[in-house]
Design a protein around this motif. Structure first.
Motif, PDB file in Angstrom:
ATOM      1  N   THR B   7       0.836  -1.210   0.000  1.00  0.00           N
ATOM      2  CA  THR B   7       0.000   0.000   0.000  1.00  0.00           C
ATOM      3  C   THR B   7       0.864   1.250   0.000  1.00  0.00           C
ATOM      4  O   THR B   7       0.534   2.256  -0.641  1.00  0.00           O
ATOM      5  CB  THR B   7      -0.960   0.012   1.210  1.00  0.00           C
ATOM      6  N   THR B  38      -4.462  -4.689   1.003  1.00  0.00           N
ATOM      7  CA  THR B  38      -4.739  -4.023   2.278  1.00  0.00           C
ATOM      8  C   THR B  38      -3.501  -4.142   3.166  1.00  0.00           C
ATOM      9  O   THR B  38      -2.758  -5.136   3.096  1.00  0.00           O
ATOM     10  CB  THR B  38      -5.978  -4.629   2.999  1.00  0.00           C
ATOM     11  N   ALA B  39      -3.290  -3.110   3.991  1.00  0.00           N
ATOM     12  CA  ALA B  39      -2.071  -3.046   4.805  1.00  0.00           C
ATOM     13  C   ALA B  39      -1.933  -4.237   5.748  1.00  0.00           C
ATOM     14  O   ALA B  39      -0.832  -4.644   6.100  1.00  0.00           O
ATOM     15  CB  ALA B  39      -2.051  -1.738   5.608  1.00  0.00           C
ATOM     16  N   VAL B  40      -3.088  -4.822   6.163  1.00  0.00           N
ATOM     17  CA  VAL B  40      -2.992  -5.880   7.167  1.00  0.00           C
ATOM     18  C   VAL B  40      -2.904  -7.284   6.550  1.00  0.00           C
ATOM     19  O   VAL B  40      -2.820  -8.274   7.261  1.00  0.00           O
ATOM     20  CB  VAL B  40      -4.193  -5.827   8.152  1.00  0.00           C
ATOM     21  N   ARG B  77       7.382   6.640   6.254  1.00  0.00           N
ATOM     22  CA  ARG B  77       6.023   6.176   6.539  1.00  0.00           C
ATOM     23  C   ARG B  77       5.978   5.406   7.846  1.00  0.00           C
ATOM     24  O   ARG B  77       5.022   5.509   8.616  1.00  0.00           O
ATOM     25  CB  ARG B  77       5.507   5.300   5.394  1.00  0.00           C
ATOM     26  N   TYR B  82       3.983   4.431  12.933  1.00  0.00           N
ATOM     27  CA  TYR B  82       4.312   3.801  14.221  1.00  0.00           C
ATOM     28  C   TYR B  82       5.225   4.695  15.051  1.00  0.00           C
ATOM     29  O   TYR B  82       6.363   4.337  15.333  1.00  0.00           O
ATOM     30  CB  TYR B  82       4.969   2.434  13.987  1.00  0.00           C
ATOM     31  N   LYS B  84       5.471   5.301  18.071  1.00  0.00           N
ATOM     32  CA  LYS B  84       5.942   4.856  19.395  1.00  0.00           C
ATOM     33  C   LYS B  84       7.339   4.225  19.335  1.00  0.00           C
ATOM     34  O   LYS B  84       8.052   4.190  20.328  1.00  0.00           O
ATOM     35  CB  LYS B  84       4.957   3.876  20.025  1.00  0.00           C
ATOM     36  N   GLU B 106       7.634  -6.913  17.768  1.00  0.00           N
ATOM     37  CA  GLU B 106       6.273  -6.353  17.769  1.00  0.00           C
ATOM     38  C   GLU B 106       5.483  -6.817  16.550  1.00  0.00           C
ATOM     39  O   GLU B 106       4.291  -7.133  16.643  1.00  0.00           O
ATOM     40  CB  GLU B 106       6.327  -4.818  17.792  1.00  0.00           C
ATOM     41  N   LYS B 109       4.100 -10.173  17.009  1.00  0.00           N
ATOM     42  CA  LYS B 109       2.933 -10.235  17.895  1.00  0.00           C
ATOM     43  C   LYS B 109       1.656 -10.149  17.069  1.00  0.00           C
ATOM     44  O   LYS B 109       0.693 -10.856  17.308  1.00  0.00           O
ATOM     45  CB  LYS B 109       2.958  -9.080  18.896  1.00  0.00           C
ATOM     46  N   LEU B 110       1.662  -9.213  16.090  1.00  0.00           N
ATOM     47  CA  LEU B 110       0.478  -9.012  15.258  1.00  0.00           C
ATOM     48  C   LEU B 110       0.352 -10.064  14.165  1.00  0.00           C
ATOM     49  O   LEU B 110      -0.732 -10.509  13.830  1.00  0.00           O
ATOM     50  CB  LEU B 110       0.537  -7.625  14.599  1.00  0.00           C
ATOM     51  N   TYR B 111       1.528 -10.452  13.604  1.00  0.00           N
ATOM     52  CA  TYR B 111       1.515 -11.398  12.494  1.00  0.00           C
ATOM     53  C   TYR B 111       2.465 -12.547  12.799  1.00  0.00           C
ATOM     54  O   TYR B 111       3.604 -12.560  12.344  1.00  0.00           O
ATOM     55  CB  TYR B 111       1.920 -10.695  11.192  1.00  0.00           C
TER      56      TYR B 111
END
Lengths: 445, 175
Positions: B7, B38-40, B77, B82, B84, B106, B109-111
């Motif tokens: 994306t 899609t980004a996810v 980007r 992100y 943090k 990190e 954790k999501l993927y």
């Protein structure tokens, strides 16, 4: 700006809006995913901790259970040992006292001996009661299912207590319902124990009066019968506030009563537990100063009398002809039994000091009856019995176990080893006499 | 490869070359989903390669330059999306040293299924040696990202790039 430009601009704004919405959705999704991840982590940490705690608790419980089991075993073993250790010397005391009573004594001496005899017997009954109660409480008591005649068994109880009643100037009465079946399945010993205890209590607390045993049938089906047995007295009665604790162990109506009437306070507790075990109920009605009625119920299966195929020769043999062997390592016990038998007219008595001597004696001769101690050095009573039972004897002896081990398991062991009967020490001369008389009828000569 | 790389690539192409160029290279690359990323999501990296090649053909710019430029843009980007990861970091070497342990941890954790490139980092005196391991051959993208980092931290990097083997590339960085 023409219409086309306006349309393009509108579409571009729409596109930009859709793009932002998509990006927002993607961002939200990532955030939610991260939350989910963290929640998952927490849950698995929590689950792992929980598992650890459960494991730890299970382990602790296992240890506690093992400890409790070990403690119970230790208690039972302790009781068995103490029971044996107390019964053995008590056998000497009671035996010698009962022999001494029949020798020439002046009144004062006779009184002393009677006190020894009474004390010995009450100590014995205390030990028996404690053993009984512990056994019932530990769940080790199994009720037998024999074919019994309720009427005969209870008449027996009354006969046994005639002496005590006469001393107290108490008249024993009985009413048996005509509906009582001839035979039922039940545990004769335990039923007699309950009835004897209730009767004995009633007599104890009645000075000059009546004690009545009443046996009723309250329900009958094609296969079972429910009895209600009550024992009523015209004695001192029980204050209403004391009734609740009657069936608790070691409870007495009051301490002065304990002094006057004696007793361990275990009898009714044992009765209650036995009745409970039989699936029945026990209760009491009393009016202070007028009298008390104890009652219990139990349901039994109907039974038909089994016809015994054994034929017993009723020929009565001269007591002096019966050859008896006493196998016992304790000198005092040897003497007590020998003298008791002599008083009953049995003079043909041989003594073996242990199982080994007993077995050796059988090389040369045989005996009609053996009184066999269980615990002896070199060869114990069980092994000696097994050896004798393995011999090919024309006339196998009648073997009576004679032991201070008063537990039911011991009786079972004796029977399995091949013994015919069982006598618990200290020996009661009355029971010894009964056994011998029964034996005289049973043995084939 | 993570959907956000696709994306963001679209964003860059659209911004730098226009929406028509983006439509064209999507058509050229003959993508299985017609460019609906899609980004996810997670997609085959060869689809990105096909688009970069198409862009190179249409624009006349060499593929490595395009990829490197995209890497630099992508870093910016990351900072925007992100923040943090950048709030407490003031030094580019500290940041580059932490990619593997902090950022990739990190992402996983999501993927959890993501197959990420591996970066070995060591510091020798003033020099940071970063070795990129991946069978996707995006060393140029990595280089662009490193340049992006230098720009973000307002530093000047001198980067010496060496191909160690088919799947590994070493960057020796001084500043």
């Amino acid at each position: 700006m023409n219409d086309l430009d306006l349309t393009v601009e509108k579409l571009q704004r729409r596109l930009a809006r859709e793009k932002r919405a998509k990006q927002e959705a993607e961002k939200l999704l990532e955030e939610k995913s991260l939350d989910l991840y963290r929640a998952n982590q927490q849950l698995s940490t929590f689950a792992a901790n929980l598992e650890k705690i459960v494991e730890q608790r299970t382990h602790e419980l296992k240890i506690a259970l093992l400890k409790a089991e070990a403690a119970t075993r230790a208690k039972t073993e302790f009781l068995a040992t103490i029971s044996h250790e107390i019964r053995t010397p008590l056998n000497g005391v009671i035996g010698m006292a009962s022999i001494l009573i029949d020798t020439p004594l002046d009144d004062e001496q006779l009184n002393f001996v009677q006190v020894i005899d009474t004390c010995g017997k009450s100590l014995l009954s205390l030990i028996n009661d404690i053993l009984d109660l512990t056994k019932i409480e530990s769940g080790n008591l199994e009720l037998e299912q024999q074919t019994i005649s309720i009427v005969d068994e209870f008449l027996n109880c009354l006969t046994m207590l005639e002496g005590q009643a006469a001393k107290q100037q108490v008249t024993l009465r009985k009413t048996f319902s005509p509906n009582i079946p001839d035979y039922v399945l039940g545990d004769a010993t335990r039923l007699k124990q309950i009835v004897t205890n209730l009767l004995s209590n009633a007599i104890k607390f009645t000075d000059q009066g009546n004690v009545t045993l009443n046996v009723d049938v309250i329900e009958k089906t094609h296969s079972t019968v429910t009895f209600k047995i009550s024992v009523s007295d015209t004695g001192i009665g029980i204050p209403s506030d004391k009734i609740d604790c009657l069936f608790k162990p070691f409870s007495q109506v009051d301490s002065s009563t304990t002094r006057k009437y004696g007793g361990t306070g275990l009898g009714l507790a044992i009765c209650a537990k036995l009745v409970n075990l039989m699936g029945g109920e026990i209760g009491v009605e009393s009016e202070y100063g007028k009298g008390t009625t104890f009652f219990f119920t139990f349901t039994a299966q109907l039974a038909t009398q089994e016809v015994s195929t054994k034929t017993h020769h009723a020929t009565q043999q001269g007591n002096e002809l019966l050859s008896i062997l006493i196998v016992e390592d304790n000198l005092i016990n040897q003497k007590v039994l020998q003298i008791s038998l002599k008083k009953l007219g049995f003079t043909n008595v041989t003594i073996a000091n242990d199982g080994m001597e007993c077995v050796e004696l059988f090389n040369a001769q045989t005996f009609d009856v053996i009184f066999m101690d269980m615990q002896m050095p070199r060869l114990d009573g069980l092994d000696a019995t097994r050896i004798i039972r393995s011999l090919d004897l024309a006339k196998p002896p009648y073997i009576i176990a004679l032991t201070a081990n008063a537990f039911q398991e011991d009786v079972k062991l004796c029977k399995e080893a091949g013994m015919n009967d069982f006598l618990a020490k200290p020996l009661d001369t009355k029971i010894l006499k009964e056994k011998i008389e029964l034996l005289n009828k049973q043995i084939e000569f | 490869m993570k959907g956000m790389v696709f994306t963001e690539f679209f964003n860059l192409v659209e911004t730098a070359f226009g929406a028509d160029m983006l439509d064209d290279i999507i058509d050229d690359a003959n993508l299985p989903n017609d460019g609906a990323y899609t980004a996810v999501g997670t997609y085959d990296h060869m689809e990105l390669v096909a688009m970069v090649v198409a862009l190179s053909t249409r624009s006349g710019m060499p593929v490595p330059d395009l990829v490197k430029t995209f890497g630099t843009y992508l870093f910016g980007r990351f900072v925007a999306l992100y923040p943090k990861f950048f709030t407490d970091v003031n030094d580019s070497f500290v940041f580059l040293s932490g990619i593997e342990d902090i950022i990739h941890a990190e992402v996983l954790k999501l993927y959890p299924d993501a197959s990420l490139p591996k970066f070995d980092v060591q510091i020798e005196g003033d020099e940071l040696i970063m070795t990129y391991h991946s069978n996707r051959h995006f060393a140029d993208l990595a280089e662009g990202l490193i340049i992006g980092a230098a720009q973000h931290f307002n530093e000047n990097f001198e980067i010496v790039k060496t191909n160690l083997d088919e799947n590994s590339t070493e960057f020796r960085i001084t500043r």
